[in-house]
Design a protein around this motif. Structure first.
Motif, PDB file in Angstrom:
ATOM      1  N   GLY A 166       0.828  -1.202   0.000  1.00 50.45           N
ATOM      2  CA  GLY A 166       0.000   0.000   0.000  1.00 50.45           C
ATOM      3  C   GLY A 166       0.866   1.257   0.000  1.00 50.45           C
ATOM      4  O   GLY A 166       2.101   1.203   0.149  1.00 50.45           O
ATOM      5  N   ALA A 167       0.180   2.391  -0.190  1.00 50.72           N
ATOM      6  CA  ALA A 167       0.893   3.661  -0.085  1.00 50.72           C
ATOM      7  C   ALA A 167       1.400   3.854   1.340  1.00 50.72           C
ATOM      8  O   ALA A 167       2.418   4.518   1.557  1.00 50.72           O
ATOM      9  N   THR A 168       0.713   3.257   2.299  1.00 47.87           N
ATOM     10  CA  THR A 168       1.099   3.426   3.706  1.00 47.87           C
ATOM     11  C   THR A 168       2.539   2.985   3.936  1.00 47.87           C
ATOM     12  O   THR A 168       3.320   3.685   4.593  1.00 47.87           O
ATOM     13  N   ILE A 208       4.990   5.429   2.256  1.00 47.73           N
ATOM     14  CA  ILE A 208       5.184   6.655   3.043  1.00 47.73           C
ATOM     15  C   ILE A 208       6.150   6.372   4.202  1.00 47.73           C
ATOM     16  O   ILE A 208       7.112   7.113   4.434  1.00 47.73           O
ATOM     17  N   TYR A 254      -2.957  13.604   6.600  1.00 46.04           N
ATOM     18  CA  TYR A 254      -3.341  12.198   6.710  1.00 46.04           C
ATOM     19  C   TYR A 254      -2.585  11.603   7.900  1.00 46.04           C
ATOM     20  O   TYR A 254      -1.405  11.868   8.098  1.00 46.04           O
ATOM     21  N   TYR A 314       1.155  10.324   8.324  1.00 47.15           N
ATOM     22  CA  TYR A 314       2.315  11.224   8.151  1.00 47.15           C
ATOM     23  C   TYR A 314       2.906  11.588   9.514  1.00 47.15           C
ATOM     24  O   TYR A 314       4.122  11.538   9.705  1.00 47.15           O
ATOM     25  N   ASN A 329       0.497  16.113  -0.606  1.00 46.07           N
ATOM     26  CA  ASN A 329      -0.599  15.176  -0.857  1.00 46.07           C
ATOM     27  C   ASN A 329      -1.587  15.887  -1.777  1.00 46.07           C
ATOM     28  O   ASN A 329      -2.269  16.802  -1.356  1.00 46.07           O
ATOM     29  N   ASN A 367      -6.334  14.636   1.020  1.00 43.63           N
ATOM     30  CA  ASN A 367      -7.258  14.080   2.016  1.00 43.63           C
ATOM     31  C   ASN A 367      -6.990  14.808   3.327  1.00 43.63           C
ATOM     32  O   ASN A 367      -5.837  14.838   3.761  1.00 43.63           O
ATOM     33  N   ASP A 422       2.304  12.190  -2.054  1.00 43.50           N
ATOM     34  CA  ASP A 422       1.312  11.117  -1.926  1.00 43.50           C
ATOM     35  C   ASP A 422       0.186  11.433  -2.900  1.00 43.50           C
ATOM     36  O   ASP A 422      -0.546  12.398  -2.721  1.00 43.50           O
ATOM     37  N   VAL A 436      -2.284   9.154  -4.036  1.00 40.05           N
ATOM     38  CA  VAL A 436      -3.174   7.981  -4.117  1.00 40.05           C
ATOM     39  C   VAL A 436      -4.531   8.315  -4.747  1.00 40.05           C
ATOM     40  O   VAL A 436      -5.207   7.429  -5.245  1.00 40.05           O
ATOM     41  N   TYR A 437      -4.916   9.600  -4.714  1.00 40.24           N
ATOM     42  CA  TYR A 437      -6.206   9.980  -5.326  1.00 40.24           C
ATOM     43  C   TYR A 437      -6.014  10.570  -6.724  1.00 40.24           C
ATOM     44  O   TYR A 437      -6.854  11.320  -7.210  1.00 40.24           O
ATOM     45  N   SER A 454      -1.157   4.150  -5.125  1.00 41.04           N
ATOM     46  CA  SER A 454      -1.543   2.779  -4.800  1.00 41.04           C
ATOM     47  C   SER A 454      -2.797   2.401  -5.561  1.00 41.04           C
ATOM     48  O   SER A 454      -3.462   3.244  -6.170  1.00 41.04           O
ATOM     49  N   LYS A 510      -7.524   3.101  -4.082  1.00 39.78           N
ATOM     50  CA  LYS A 510      -8.573   4.062  -4.443  1.00 39.78           C
ATOM     51  C   LYS A 510      -8.930   3.953  -5.917  1.00 39.78           C
ATOM     52  O   LYS A 510     -10.089   4.001  -6.302  1.00 39.78           O
ATOM     53  N   LYS A 565      -3.947  -3.691  -0.642  1.00 40.50           N
ATOM     54  CA  LYS A 565      -2.708  -3.055  -0.169  1.00 40.50           C
ATOM     55  C   LYS A 565      -1.532  -3.254  -1.128  1.00 40.50           C
ATOM     56  O   LYS A 565      -0.479  -3.786  -0.773  1.00 40.50           O
TER      57      LYS A 565
HETATM   58  N1  PMP Z   1      -2.476   8.405   1.654  1.00 39.14           N
HETATM   59  C1  PMP Z   1      -3.679   8.965   1.755  1.00 39.14           C
HETATM   60  C2  PMP Z   1      -3.809  10.440   1.580  1.00 39.14           C
HETATM   61  C3  PMP Z   1      -4.793   8.198   2.043  1.00 39.14           C
HETATM   62  O1  PMP Z   1      -5.993   8.757   2.159  1.00 39.14           O
HETATM   63  C4  PMP Z   1      -4.630   6.825   2.227  1.00 39.14           C
HETATM   64  C5  PMP Z   1      -5.826   6.026   2.626  1.00 39.14           C
HETATM   65  N2  PMP Z   1      -6.123   5.045   1.892  1.00 39.14           N
HETATM   66  C6  PMP Z   1      -3.365   6.258   2.090  1.00 39.14           C
HETATM   67  C7  PMP Z   1      -2.308   7.094   1.815  1.00 39.14           C
HETATM   68  C8  PMP Z   1      -3.099   4.811   2.281  1.00 39.14           C
HETATM   69  O2  PMP Z   1      -3.159   4.089   1.098  1.00 39.14           O
HETATM   70  P1  PMP Z   1      -3.023   2.512   1.082  1.00 39.14           P
HETATM   71  O3  PMP Z   1      -4.339   1.944   1.489  1.00 39.14           O
HETATM   72  O4  PMP Z   1      -2.650   2.188  -0.319  1.00 39.14           O
HETATM   73  O5  PMP Z   1      -1.956   2.125   2.047  1.00 39.14           O
END
Ligand code: PMP
Ligand code: GLN
Length: 386
Positions: A99-101, A104, A125, A128, A170, A174, A202, A204-205, A232, A235, A243
């Motif tokens: 995932g992006a998580t 990051i 978010y 961070y 970002n 978000n 970031d 992801v959107y 990622s 979304k 993930k």
């Molecule tokens: N960055 C932002 C801004 C998010 O809103 C999210 C939530 N999904 C994520 C990262 C995490 O993404 P992922 O589920 O791919 O880990």
């Protein structure tokens, strides 16, 4: 145990994430969950089938290669070229993450020394703040303020000090839905070049933009060699549970991020990596359709919230809409969100938890609109009781 707290002091105060708290509250009260951002319908059936086929045919069931399977790294590089004209070498400039998580976390742990300052737009978010803390670095917020949540570029400039190491962006953002414009990104990029800063962005959107377009800062002059771009599949393809995320950056930056990533998960999501490679190659109609569908849902929820008495800030992107509860005679978003399930069976997220300057976010509440129309309509009906 002795008097020493069990939790490392860097994580002090980070407790349970607001998403876990509010989703648990939704389950416990049987409320409509417009809190945590996850769609209530899955992504394309052929992509789900590709994941199932990968499992059944033994692709990815054992540890995939550390940087990600070559098929997915190639598909990510193709996607960056197709949508943004950005060229990345799949072998050295692309890294697949959990995932992006994880991207990051790995980027911040790899690139920061204790005491480094990181400038980020708040509300941020939640991961961070946690990852900056785990790296021993210091977060420096630039507050995005109502009504339009644009960054004040002079203020941004004034926040840079000799200790600033990194700008954490970002866009689309978000929870505010702000999409940075080319002019804003150009100003941020100029600052990064002038002060020799790294940028972690970031995105992801990236495919959830309703007005204007998404612009990756990595495409601007002088940025490719200093930018770590993160996205990622969650979304874009409505499979948030898979993930699968990724990093694109210059080879030295990817090598640094990969070093940290190896010791977080090493690798993850073998079979899903094959399916996401297919998803990234879906035709333009898929990406356009997602946008059109979510734009309609945004309008549906935004109109309903306005009718229910909220002040609504129209998002340009993401699947969240931020509101102010002051017109309802309310002041405190956290209290409001904790009582909302009991009052009318709806769950939302209090934006205040994403701020250091809590005054700026106290009365703001976020709702997600990535839900079926009838669910959004029922939520709006319930909120009109307020
Ligand atoms: N960055 C932002 C801004 C998010 O809103 C999210 C939530 N999904 C994520 C990262 C995490 O993404 P992922 O589920 O791919 O880990
Ligand atoms: N990104 C999702 C949101 O903002 C939540 C992801 C999570 O639960 N960590 O709602």
């Amino acid at each position: 145990m002795g008097a020493r707290p069990l939790l490392n002091r860097r994580l002090d105060g980070l407790g349970t994430t607001i998403f876990a708290e509010m989703s648990a509250l939704a389950t416990a009260t049987g409320s409509i969950n417009l809190g945590q951002g996850f769609p209530d319908t899955d992504g394309p059936a052929e992509i789900a089938r590709a994941a199932a086929d990968a499992v059944l045919s033994g692709r990815g069931n054992q540890y995939p290669p550390g940087p990600g399977i070559p098929e997915l790294r190639t598909a990510i590089a193709e996607h960056q070229q197709r949508f943004y004209g950005l060229g990345y070498d799949p072998d050295t400039e692309v890294l697949v993450t959990a995932g992006a998580t994880e991207a990051i976390a790995a980027a911040l742990l790899a690139l920061l020394e204790p005491g480094d300052e990181v400038i980020a737009f708040e509300p941020f978010y939640d991961s961070y703040a946690a990852c900056i803390a785990m790296a021993g670095a210091v977060r420096v917020p630039l507050t995005l303020r109502t009504p339009d949540f644009r960054p004040d570029l002079d203020e941004l400039r004034s926040l840079v000090t000799p200790r600033t190491r990194l700008l954490l962006l970002n866009t689309p953002h978000n929870p505010t839905g702000t999409v940075l414009t080319p002019a804003e990104l150009t100003a941020v990029a100029a600052l990064a070049v002038e002060h020799d800063l790294l940028v972690v962005t970031d995105e992801v959107y990236e495919h959830l933009v309703f007005s204007g377009a998404h612009y990756p800062i990595a495409a601007l002059p002088g940025m490719r060699e200093r930018t770590v771009s993160i996205s990622s599949a969650g979304k874009t393809f409505s499979f948030t549970g898979w993930k699968v995320g990724w990093v694109t950056a210059s080879a030295p930056l990817v090598a640094a991020v990969r070093t940290a990533k190896q010791y977080l998960t090493y690798v993850s999501a073998g079979p899903f990596q094959y399916a996401v490679a297919d998803a990234l190659r879906l035709p333009d109609e898929y990406f356009g359709g997602l946008r059109t569908d979510l734009r309609r849902k945004r309008d549906l929820l935004a109109d309903g919230l306005t009718a229910a008495g909220f002040e609504v800030f129209q998002p340009q992107g993401t699947y969240f809409v931020t509101t102010d509860i002051t017109p309802l005679g309310e002041k405190d978003g956290l209290e409001f969100c904790r009582s909302l399930p009991g009052r009318c069976g709806v769950v939302a997220i209090p934006n205040v938890v994403f701020y250091d300057n809590t005054e700026a976010g106290r009365s703001l509440v976020r709702f997600t609109f990535c839900k079926q129309d009838e669910v959004l309509l029922e939520a709006v009906r319930r909120l009109q009781r307020l």
